[in-house]
Design a protein around this motif. Sequence first.
Motif, mmCIF file in Angstrom:
data_model
loop_
_atom_site.group_PDB
_atom_site.id
_atom_site.type_symbol
_atom_site.label_atom_id
_atom_site.label_comp_id
_atom_site.label_asym_id
_atom_site.label_seq_id
_atom_site.Cartn_x
_atom_site.Cartn_y
_atom_site.Cartn_z
ATOM 1 N N ASN A 75 0.822 -1.219 0.000
ATOM 2 C CA ASN A 75 0.000 0.000 0.000
ATOM 3 C C ASN A 75 0.852 1.265 0.000
ATOM 4 O OD1 ASN A 75 -2.486 -1.375 0.032
ATOM 5 N ND2 ASN A 75 -2.310 -1.683 2.244
ATOM 6 N N LYS A 76 2.118 1.148 0.328
ATOM 7 C CA LYS A 76 3.012 2.316 0.371
ATOM 8 C C LYS A 76 3.895 2.432 -0.861
ATOM 9 C CE LYS A 76 3.137 2.755 5.356
ATOM 10 N NZ LYS A 76 3.973 2.906 6.536
ATOM 11 N N LEU A 77 3.638 1.608 -1.880
ATOM 12 C CA LEU A 77 4.450 1.642 -3.090
ATOM 13 C C LEU A 77 4.116 2.881 -3.919
ATOM 14 C CD1 LEU A 77 4.242 -2.106 -4.204
ATOM 15 C CD2 LEU A 77 6.039 -0.989 -2.863
ATOM 16 N N HIS A 78 5.143 3.494 -4.472
ATOM 17 C CA HIS A 78 4.971 4.642 -5.357
ATOM 18 C C HIS A 78 5.076 4.175 -6.808
ATOM 19 C CE1 HIS A 78 6.285 6.562 -1.582
ATOM 20 N NE2 HIS A 78 5.451 7.522 -1.956
ATOM 21 N N ALA A 79 4.299 4.811 -7.669
ATOM 22 C CA ALA A 79 4.287 4.436 -9.083
ATOM 23 C C ALA A 79 5.668 4.642 -9.710
ATOM 24 C CB ALA A 79 3.239 5.252 -9.827
ATOM 25 N N GLY A 80 6.001 3.759 -10.630
ATOM 26 C CA GLY A 80 7.266 3.862 -11.343
ATOM 27 C C GLY A 80 7.822 2.494 -11.692
ATOM 28 N N GLU A 81 9.011 2.517 -12.273
ATOM 29 C CA GLU A 81 9.718 1.282 -12.593
ATOM 30 C C GLU A 81 10.979 1.233 -11.741
ATOM 31 O OE1 GLU A 81 8.532 0.175 -17.142
ATOM 32 O OE2 GLU A 81 10.383 1.321 -16.838
ATOM 33 N N TYR A 82 11.203 0.100 -11.128
ATOM 34 C CA TYR A 82 12.306 -0.052 -10.193
ATOM 35 C C TYR A 82 13.082 -1.327 -10.496
ATOM 36 C CZ TYR A 82 9.402 3.325 -7.804
ATOM 37 O OH TYR A 82 8.648 4.424 -7.514
ATOM 38 N N THR A 83 14.398 -1.221 -10.467
ATOM 39 C CA THR A 83 15.219 -2.420 -10.658
ATOM 40 C C THR A 83 15.669 -2.915 -9.292
ATOM 41 O OG1 THR A 83 17.232 -1.096 -10.935
ATOM 42 C CG2 THR A 83 16.073 -1.793 -12.951
ATOM 43 N N GLY A 84 15.770 -4.206 -9.194
ATOM 44 C CA GLY A 84 16.262 -4.840 -7.981
ATOM 45 C C GLY A 84 17.203 -5.956 -8.368
ATOM 46 N N GLU A 85 18.215 -6.157 -7.549
ATOM 47 C CA GLU A 85 19.199 -7.198 -7.825
ATOM 48 C C GLU A 85 19.397 -8.053 -6.592
ATOM 49 O OE1 GLU A 85 22.816 -6.048 -9.986
ATOM 50 O OE2 GLU A 85 21.987 -4.019 -10.029
ATOM 51 N N TYR A 86 19.788 -9.280 -6.837
ATOM 52 C CA TYR A 86 20.226 -10.179 -5.778
ATOM 53 C C TYR A 86 21.551 -10.762 -6.250
ATOM 54 C CZ TYR A 86 20.603 -14.187 -2.689
ATOM 55 O OH TYR A 86 21.068 -15.106 -1.789
ATOM 56 N N ALA A 87 22.570 -10.710 -5.390
ATOM 57 C CA ALA A 87 23.923 -11.112 -5.774
ATOM 58 C C ALA A 87 24.053 -12.615 -6.027
ATOM 59 C CB ALA A 87 24.922 -10.670 -4.713
ATOM 60 N N GLY A 88 23.183 -13.411 -5.468
ATOM 61 C CA GLY A 88 23.176 -14.825 -5.809
ATOM 62 C C GLY A 88 23.947 -15.750 -4.909
ATOM 63 N N GLY A 89 24.412 -15.297 -3.778
ATOM 64 C CA GLY A 89 25.122 -16.196 -2.876
ATOM 65 C C GLY A 89 26.607 -16.249 -3.154
ATOM 66 N N HIS A 111 11.709 -2.033 -2.158
ATOM 67 C CA HIS A 111 12.212 -1.143 -1.113
ATOM 68 C C HIS A 111 12.527 0.229 -1.697
ATOM 69 C CE1 HIS A 111 12.107 -3.728 2.306
ATOM 70 N NE2 HIS A 111 12.955 -4.600 1.816
ATOM 71 N N LYS A 112 12.985 0.286 -2.918
ATOM 72 C CA LYS A 112 13.252 1.573 -3.575
ATOM 73 C C LYS A 112 11.958 2.332 -3.785
ATOM 74 C CE LYS A 112 17.266 -0.140 -6.101
ATOM 75 N NZ LYS A 112 17.796 -0.495 -7.440
ATOM 76 N N SER A 113 10.887 1.628 -4.106
ATOM 77 C CA SER A 113 9.588 2.255 -4.335
ATOM 78 C C SER A 113 9.011 2.836 -3.046
ATOM 79 C CB SER A 113 8.611 1.228 -4.919
ATOM 80 O OG SER A 113 7.317 1.764 -5.003
ATOM 81 N N VAL A 114 9.194 2.154 -1.936
ATOM 82 C CA VAL A 114 8.667 2.617 -0.659
ATOM 83 C C VAL A 114 9.460 3.812 -0.146
ATOM 84 C CG1 VAL A 114 8.343 1.963 1.772
ATOM 85 C CG2 VAL A 114 7.731 0.363 -0.043
ATOM 86 N N GLU A 115 10.764 3.841 -0.414
ATOM 87 C CA GLU A 115 11.645 4.897 0.121
ATOM 88 C C GLU A 115 11.461 6.244 -0.543
ATOM 89 O OE1 GLU A 115 15.513 3.192 -0.372
ATOM 90 O OE2 GLU A 115 15.222 1.768 1.254
ATOM 91 N N MET A 116 10.835 6.284 -1.693
ATOM 92 C CA MET A 116 10.726 7.535 -2.442
ATOM 93 C C MET A 116 10.133 8.664 -1.650
ATOM 94 S SD MET A 116 9.895 6.704 -6.331
ATOM 95 C CE MET A 116 10.227 8.397 -6.748
#
Length: 140
Positions: A49-63, A135-140
């Motif tokens: 419910n706290k997400l802001h509109a937009g496109e966001y990239t996310g990465e996971y390093a993979g272990g 998390h990037k979307s919520v932090e905006m």
Amino acid sequence: MKKKWKRNLLLVCLTVILVGLIGSGAALLYTEKERREARNVEIDQVNFNKLHAGEYTGEYAGGMYKWRANKVLVTVTAHKVTAIQLLEHAENQPAASADELFGRVIQAQSLQVDSISGATLTSKAYLKAIENALHKSVEM
């Protein structure tokens, strides 16, 4: 002469089987730390419910061996995740399994979804990348 040939063939077969078993065991031991690390990846709760509109990239390093490294693009519209695209991945999993997982996230509007059967560790890696994007979307 015939008995000696059969005995030699049996010894060769047993040797091949033994080498295969030892190699398999060594491979499992070598990869156990990576698999344990992947099993222990925690997916945090994200308040959609706290997400802001937009496109966001996310990465996971993979272990530790980077086997499950991935990058996603998450589209948010009107506080809802509307699309998730896999941009990069190190796994050889078919795209259908990622698409199925992404569909579950979009349907549930949550990261607390069932993983893909047979691809549990990879599913967790994809969910972690999505979480990092959100998390990037919520932090905006």
